[in-house]
Design an enzyme around this catalytic site. Sequence first.
Site, PDB file in Angstrom:
ATOM      1  N   ASP A  11       0.948  -1.618   0.108  1.00  0.00           N
ATOM      2  CA  ASP A  11      -0.026  -0.419   0.110  1.00  0.00           C
ATOM      3  C   ASP A  11       0.739   1.375  -0.129  1.00  0.00           C
ATOM      4  O   ASP A  11       2.193   0.991   0.733  1.00  0.00           O
ATOM      5  CB  ASP A  11      -1.169  -0.444   1.141  1.00  0.00           C
ATOM      6  CG  ASP A  11      -2.109   1.040   1.523  1.00  0.00           C
ATOM      7  OD1 ASP A  11      -2.341   1.412   0.102  1.00  0.00           O
ATOM      8  OD2 ASP A  11      -1.957   1.363   2.478  1.00  0.00           O
ATOM      9  N   ASP A  13       0.285   4.876   0.961  1.00  0.00           N
ATOM     10  CA  ASP A  13      -0.114   6.383   1.800  1.00  0.00           C
ATOM     11  C   ASP A  13      -0.597   5.696   3.629  1.00  0.00           C
ATOM     12  O   ASP A  13      -1.137   4.774   3.430  1.00  0.00           O
ATOM     13  CB  ASP A  13      -1.784   6.709   2.173  1.00  0.00           C
ATOM     14  CG  ASP A  13      -1.755   7.766   0.667  1.00  0.00           C
ATOM     15  OD1 ASP A  13      -0.608   8.526   0.467  1.00  0.00           O
ATOM     16  OD2 ASP A  13      -2.495   7.821  -0.239  1.00  0.00           O
ATOM     17  N   ASP A 227      -1.878  -1.102   5.434  1.00  0.00           N
ATOM     18  CA  ASP A 227      -3.231   0.223   7.249  1.00  0.00           C
ATOM     19  C   ASP A 227      -3.629  -0.128   7.223  1.00  0.00           C
ATOM     20  O   ASP A 227      -4.876  -0.199   7.648  1.00  0.00           O
ATOM     21  CB  ASP A 227      -2.005   1.409   7.440  1.00  0.00           C
ATOM     22  CG  ASP A 227      -2.709   2.338   6.375  1.00  0.00           C
ATOM     23  OD1 ASP A 227      -2.930   2.025   5.548  1.00  0.00           O
ATOM     24  OD2 ASP A 227      -4.029   3.368   6.582  1.00  0.00           O
TER      25      ASP A 227
END
Length: 291
Positions: A11, A13, A227
Site C-alpha cells: 500500500d 499512504d 494499514d
Amino acid sequence: MDQKLNVYIWDMDETLILLKSLLNGAYAEASNDTKDAEHGIKLGKLWENHILKVCDKHFFYEQIENFNQPYLDVLSEYDDGLDLSSYNFDQDGFGMPMDCIINKRRLAYRHRIIGEKYSKGLHNILNRDLIKLWDSLYELTDSYTDKWLSSARACLSQCSEFEKNVNILVTSGPLIPSLAKCLLYRLDDTIPHENVYSSLEVGKLQCFSWIKERFSGRDARFCVVGDGWEECEGAESMKWPFVRIDIRPGSVCRFPGLTCEDLRHYFNVVYGTEEGNGLTSEATPEGNQVR
C-alpha cells in the site's frame, strides 16, 4: 533449489509514505504529543502542492483526472506507436466518450508519455531550483517522521536486491497522483511504473487477482503490506500473508523498524521455507497475523 520469486505488494499512504496522517494530525497524536501537529500539517500541505504541480504540469492531470485507469498499460492495445515528439496534446480533441476507440488511443498516448517521463526520473522533469525545494522538503519530512520515508525506501531496496524479488504498489488513490508520489518520495528506483496499480475504481482484490495472474506459471509467493482493511481482506481472500503497518511509536510493524528480513519471515510462515521443509514454527511479530 532456486530462489523463489517473492512478490511484495505494498500500500502507499500511511505505509510507504505519510501524508494523510500529517494533514489530519494523526501522526502527531499517535506520537503522544512529542510532535508539533501544526508543523506536520504544514509539511503535508507542501507535499500536496508538489504532487499537484507535477501532475498538472507534466502528467496531463487536468485533461485526464476524470479518466482514472488501474494501471498505465491498460490501454496499450490502442496505442498505434505514433511518434509523439511533435504531437499537440492540447488540440487533439481528447475527451468523452471514453468508449470511443480514438479517445482510448489519445489516452494511451498520454499514458505512454507519463511512463517515459517516470522512467527518466524527477531530475529530468524539474529544474534545479525545484529539485532543491523538493530535496529540502523530503529531508524535513524524514526528520519530522523519525526517518519513516528513508527507512521505508531502504526496506524496498533490500526487498528488490535479489533478481527474483518484485515490489508492486497497489494504492486506493488515483493512478496519476500515485505515480507523481512515487517520484517525489523517491520510490521510482524500486517500483517501475508498470508495477503501480490504482484500486480506486476496481478494488484491491481485483488488482491482487491481476497480479497473481501476471505471475502465473512462475514459482511465486505473495505478501501484502498495508494499514487498511481493504488490503487485509484482499490478502485474506487470496490466502496471502498480510503485514499491518501501524504508525504508533510502540508498534512492531512500522518505519523505521520493519525490514525485508521481517517480511521474508511472513513468507516462510505461510509458504514454508525456500528449502521446502514445510511451515516454520516461529511466531509472527507481535500485533500481526498471518492470513
